[in-house]
Scaffold this active site. Sequence first.
Site, PDB file in Angstrom:
ATOM      1  N   CYS A  48       0.803  -1.223   0.000  1.00 42.94           N
ATOM      2  CA  CYS A  48       0.000   0.000   0.000  1.00 42.94           C
ATOM      3  C   CYS A  48       0.839   1.277   0.000  1.00 42.94           C
ATOM      4  CB  CYS A  48      -0.984  -0.006   1.168  1.00 42.94           C
ATOM      5  SG  CYS A  48      -0.229   0.000   2.816  1.00 42.94           S
ATOM      6  N   HIS A 100      -2.165   0.828   7.051  1.00 44.96           N
ATOM      7  CA  HIS A 100      -2.609   0.825   5.656  1.00 44.96           C
ATOM      8  C   HIS A 100      -2.863   2.263   5.205  1.00 44.96           C
ATOM      9  CE1 HIS A 100      -4.115  -1.105   2.069  1.00 44.96           C
ATOM     10  NE2 HIS A 100      -5.219  -0.373   2.114  1.00 44.96           N
ATOM     11  N   HIS A 112      -6.106   1.994  -3.571  1.00 42.47           N
ATOM     12  CA  HIS A 112      -5.080   1.470  -2.675  1.00 42.47           C
ATOM     13  C   HIS A 112      -4.659   0.085  -3.137  1.00 42.47           C
ATOM     14  CE1 HIS A 112      -7.986  -1.173  -0.274  1.00 42.47           C
ATOM     15  NE2 HIS A 112      -8.751  -0.521  -1.126  1.00 42.47           N
TER      16      HIS A 112
END
Length: 142
Positions: A48, A100, A112
């Site tokens: 990510c 994240h 993402h």
Amino acid sequence: METAEQKSTAFKKISEGKKHNISLYSFIEDWYGTPYRFGGDNRFGIDCSAFTRQLYNDVYNLPIVRTSIEQFTQVERIATSELKEGDLVFFKIHSKRISHVGVYLYDGKFVHASVSQGVVISDLGDAYWTRYYAGGGRMNHI
């Protein structure tokens, strides 16, 4: 796993987005579906924070730090209601710390590198993302 209908909808939204920001949505289209790989930073697999870093470099010509935790420390925190295209969105997934990151697009949508689906567009309003949402942030240079 993303359904064919969800993928079709995502590509329609990407086409619409290109009318407003061709470099951002072309970047997303090029990377869409790239598999997730922890520590990865290329088309064979990307995580990510490497994805957000690559996006910022290619779309905004702005180098940013590598990890989601470092990225979180570099942004100006903003309310969810103030998110705009290009802002970063952060999550604490099964953790007490940021784990994240994604890039906000519009109407609650963000792009993402998902562990389960690779590079994908998701919705902050989905129960999963709502549960783990830690906040949004803006890089002052975009």
